[in-house]
Design an enzyme around this catalytic site. Structure first.
Site, mmCIF file in Angstrom:
data_model
loop_
_atom_site.group_PDB
_atom_site.id
_atom_site.type_symbol
_atom_site.label_atom_id
_atom_site.label_comp_id
_atom_site.label_asym_id
_atom_site.label_seq_id
_atom_site.Cartn_x
_atom_site.Cartn_y
_atom_site.Cartn_z
ATOM 1 N N SER A 166 39.414 -37.179 -30.952
ATOM 2 C CA SER A 166 40.803 -36.745 -31.066
ATOM 3 C C SER A 166 41.761 -37.917 -31.282
ATOM 4 O O SER A 166 42.837 -37.748 -31.869
ATOM 5 C CB SER A 166 41.219 -35.967 -29.807
ATOM 6 O OG SER A 166 41.025 -36.745 -28.642
ATOM 7 N N ASP A 401 49.670 -36.602 -20.551
ATOM 8 C CA ASP A 401 48.705 -37.153 -21.500
ATOM 9 C C ASP A 401 49.049 -38.619 -21.724
ATOM 10 O O ASP A 401 49.979 -38.945 -22.461
ATOM 11 C CB ASP A 401 48.761 -36.375 -22.812
ATOM 12 C CG ASP A 401 47.728 -36.855 -23.828
ATOM 13 O OD1 ASP A 401 47.065 -37.883 -23.572
ATOM 14 O OD2 ASP A 401 47.602 -36.217 -24.895
ATOM 15 N N HIS A 404 46.438 -40.022 -25.608
ATOM 16 C CA HIS A 404 46.810 -39.888 -27.015
ATOM 17 C C HIS A 404 48.182 -40.519 -27.254
ATOM 18 O O HIS A 404 48.805 -41.030 -26.329
ATOM 19 C CB HIS A 404 46.793 -38.413 -27.420
ATOM 20 C CG HIS A 404 45.453 -37.780 -27.272
ATOM 21 N ND1 HIS A 404 45.089 -37.072 -26.138
ATOM 22 C CD2 HIS A 404 44.374 -37.757 -28.096
ATOM 23 C CE1 HIS A 404 43.839 -36.640 -26.271
ATOM 24 N NE2 HIS A 404 43.377 -37.043 -27.435
#
Length: 425
Positions: A166, A401, A404
């Site tokens: 990802s 998060d 990312h």
């Protein structure tokens, strides 16, 4: 068939590397009761378990990187065009973040229809914009600002594919968003499928693709006894490689998924040399898997027609500081300054594996060494401004998060560095 010289060299190197980095000792472990799909299965077998050596006895990755860099084997050097002249060679990954109000390259106020909600921090309500106003400045040279039209010219008639997890998709979406901004709607199409997604600029006959392969090697379902299990085949890569065969520019990454444990671990067994293992040191598995990838590249890639890059591990900002407080990306609005006293990420064990294998390859692989430069950007993660629900944002410890990156943001700089390397190749 004779054993390829590279395979022998890789085996010798891997053994020496592991002996140097770790102490090995045998350990008996029940791996499986019965192995239906494995010709050489056993109910008990001896595994190599790895015990980390004391850190002061390990060659530091910075020192090793410098040695490799001096050999010119991995692409830390760059000649950069500046006002029509070539600047001196320098390490473009060593430098600092500089405030620049002309950034981001791709305005976050513009709509990018291909951006995942997970990375779209502004649309998710992030109130500040200062994290967008930073560019990377190498210490001893300049790099060109990303230019979408020039990048499309580089890609004319070609395929560029990002392969990984990802975080690799994070980089792919950044590239697509920057390119699509200069392509008329009638001249662009996209297929956001799984495991392959692609953006195409029709008037350039150019394709920018993402292929989901977090381990690079094959991960399949197979029966073990009477149960269907997930088997990570660290000596097999053809199922994945069929997707990137014939691509003109390949950007690979594989790191974080090898270290996942517990419910995050995505395999039940590891297969190596026809045998199944329920447990294996993750860095031993990683070294074997990356050697399988390296072998495939060396025996299948024509370096005259295909350019290969490998992106280093992307750092996270969820860890413990020396004062015992947990550091997260929540409410961070500026990068870590180089003159600040701060515990940057310790060197990742994956780094030593990658920087040990790449120089042994016969096909040139340019190394996008983005780890340290990204580590300064504690301010550039989605934190709670991801696709989480409103009630989840109040529990930031669980839902923030810090792995990312927002787009626009740090992945744009990774692509700016990729752009500068492609200009010189």
């Amino acid at each position: 068939m004779a054993v390829p010289v590279y395979a022998m060299a890789a085996t010798i190197f891997l053994s020496l590397f592991l002996l140097y980095e770790y102490r090995l000792y045998p350990h008996e472990h029940n791996t499986l009761e019965e192995c239906r799909d494995c010709q050489n299965g056993h109910s008990r077998r001896s595994l190599l378990r790895l015990e980390p050596r004391p850190i002061d006895k390990i060659l530091l990755p910075q020192q090793y990187s410098k040695a490799v860099w001096n050999k010119g084997k991995i692409g830390a050097e760059s000649k950069v065009k500046e006002e029509g002249l070539l600047s001196t060679k320098c390490d473009i990954f060593s430098g600092s973040w500089v405030k620049d109000e002309s950034y981001p390259v791709y305005g976050s106020q513009q709509l990018c229809p291909y951006l995942s909600a997970q990375y779209n921090c502004k649309s998710n309500g992030r109130p500040d914009s200062e994290y967008l106003k930073w560019r990377w400045q190498p210490q001893d040279c300049n790099i060109p600002r990303f230019n979408a039209n020039e990048m499309l010219e580089i890609l004319r008639g070609k395929r560029l594919m990002f392969v990984g997890d990802s975080l690799t998709r994070n980089q792919w979406e950044s590239m697509v968003c920057m390119l699509q901004a200069v392509v008329p709607d009638s001249e662009k199409v996209a297929s956001l499928g799984y495991p392959l997604a692609a953006f195409k600029a029709l008037n350039y006959n150019a394709s920018v693709e993402f292929y989901w392969a977090p381990f690079l090697v094959d991960l399949d379902n197979a029966y073990v006894g009477n149960e269907l299990k997930r088997v990570l085949r660290i000596d097999s890569i053809e199922n994945n490689a069929n997707y990137w065969r014939g691509v003109d520019i390949l950007v690979f990454n594989s790191a974080h998924w090898w270290a996942h444990t517990g419910t995050l671990r995505s395999w039940d067994y590891i297969q190596l040399d026809g045998k199944l293992y329920q447990d294996m040191d993750p860095m031993l598995a990683y070294a074997n898997g990356l050697a399988t990838w390296a072998n495939w590249i060396d025996f299948n890639i024509n370096s005259h027609s295909t350019q290969v890059f490998f992106t280093s591990i992307s750092p996270t900002h969820m860890r413990r500081l020396s004062d015992g407080n947990e550091q997260m990306c929540m409410k961070q609005t500026e990068p870590i300054q180089q003159n600040e006293l701060y515990d940057l990420s310790p060197e990742f064990p994956q780094t030593s594996v990658v920087e040990g294998i790449l120089p042994q390859m016969t096909v040139p692989v340019s190394y996008l060494n983005i780890t340290r430069l990204s580590d300064y950007r504690k301010d550039a993660h989605p934190s709670v401004y991801t696709d989480s629900k409103e009630e989840q944002r109040s529990h930031s410890d669980a839902y923030a998060d810090c792995s990312h990156w927002c787009v626009s943001g740090v992945p744009d700089i990774w692509n700016e560095l990729l752009f500068s390397l492609l200009q010189r190749l």
